[in-house]
Scaffold this motif. Structure first.
Motif: not given
Length: 320
Positions: A222, A214-219
């Motif tokens: 990063r 999800d977006a949290d993993d990607l954030a």
């Protein structure tokens, strides 16, 4: 071009290695794959059955052949037995291409799932308690020290887990190192450790995120790896099926994940080999081993006027 996949144990580097190999093969690119991980799972990831995986010829078992062939008529190396894992090529050495026939490939390369694969080999009963795995990985280091890969040719190596890759000079043999990183503190810790060890050697490292849900993993990734994050692999039914032994065509991989493989290839293709630096690093690690354990006589194996380059390969390979 040469690429290594590294990362924390369990991060998915063997999975990423196999996907990238199959991506290259599907495009018709001349590709040589090497499993240099102690766990030796790359063959299975490429589609080999259990029996086939267990019966593949190993580089470790053919080390005398490898040394004898690569030695050629190099006057600085009196015998195959005198070679060690870091012995650099010199005038008279035989050099390797990615696809050209030679006795080493005849003995050690097998077609697995459409890919040409070499394996360093697992521990044997004789190794247990008395040998380290670096003695087997040394065969791969010798091969890469003597390999001249041309334009549009690829060598893909699944490396040992974590920072164990730095136990030899093998980590300097690649144009690009793809560090497979999960969105976890432990995986990021291996990334930072790798960066720290590699910083003085001009190693080009990119991060490939894996198991991104999800977006949290990607954030998270990063935040911790910044601009080194090249691409990422998300949830994949294709990969899950492969983990159950159902190896599907690489063209069935999810579109966004295939795009990630294409990004890795583009980053690799953009690299430029400095052959002088490549030879210099081989010599540096040979000197380190000579001084640490192999003996001062190993210094005589270095040909100070020799630089590995594509211009040499035709003459080197025509010798019988």
């Amino acid at each position: 071009m040469k690429i290594a996949f590294v990362g924390k144990g369990g991060s998915g580097k063997t999975t990423l290695s196999s996907l990238f190999i199959r991506h290259l093969v599907e495009r018709g690119a001349p590709t040589l794959a090497i499993d240099a991980d102690i766990n030796q799972h790359l063959a299975a990831a490429l589609g080999a059955g259990e029996e086939e995986s267990l019966t593949l010829p190993t580089l470790g078992a053919h080390l005398p052949l490898i040394k004898e062939f690569l030695r050629g008529d190099n006057p600085r190396i009196p015998s195959a037995e005198a070679m060690i894992k870091t012995t650099p090529p010199g005038s008279g050495s035989r050099l390797l291409r990615v696809t050209e026939d030679n006795p080493i490939y005849s003995a050690c390369v097998r077609n697995v799932g459409g890919a040409r694969l070499m394996v360093t080999g697992p521990f044997t009963d004789e190794d247990l308690g008395v040998a380290c795995y670096h003695s087997k990985v040394g065969a791969a280091e010798l091969l890469l020290n003597h390999m001249v890969d041309g334009a549009g040719e690829y060598v893909v190596v699944d490396m040992t887990a974590g920072a164990d890759s730095f136990a030899s000079g093998l980590f300097t043999r690649f144009d690009l190192t793809a560090l497979v990183c999960e969105p976890t503190l432990r995986s990021v810790g291996v990334y930072r450790q790798y960066l720290n060890y590699a910083k003085d050697f001009g190693i080009r490292i990119v991060v490939v995120g894996n198991k991104i849900c999800d977006a949290d993993d990607l954030a998270f990734l990063r935040e911790h790896v910044g601009e080194n994050l090249l691409c990422w692999i998300g949830r994949s039914g294709h990969v899950r099926a492969a983990e159950r032994g159902d190896i599907r065509p690489i063209t069935d991989l999810e579109t966004e994940n295939r795009e990630a493989l294409a990004q890795i290839k583009s980053a690799l293709d953009a690299e430029t080999r400095d052959w002088v630096a490549y030879q210099r690093q081989a010599v540096e690690f040979h000197l380190r081993n000579a001084n640490a354990w192999a003996g001062a006589e190993m210094v005589a194996q270095i040909d100070p006027d020799f630089v590995l380059s594509p211009d040499l390969v035709s003459g080197a390979l025509t010798r019988s």
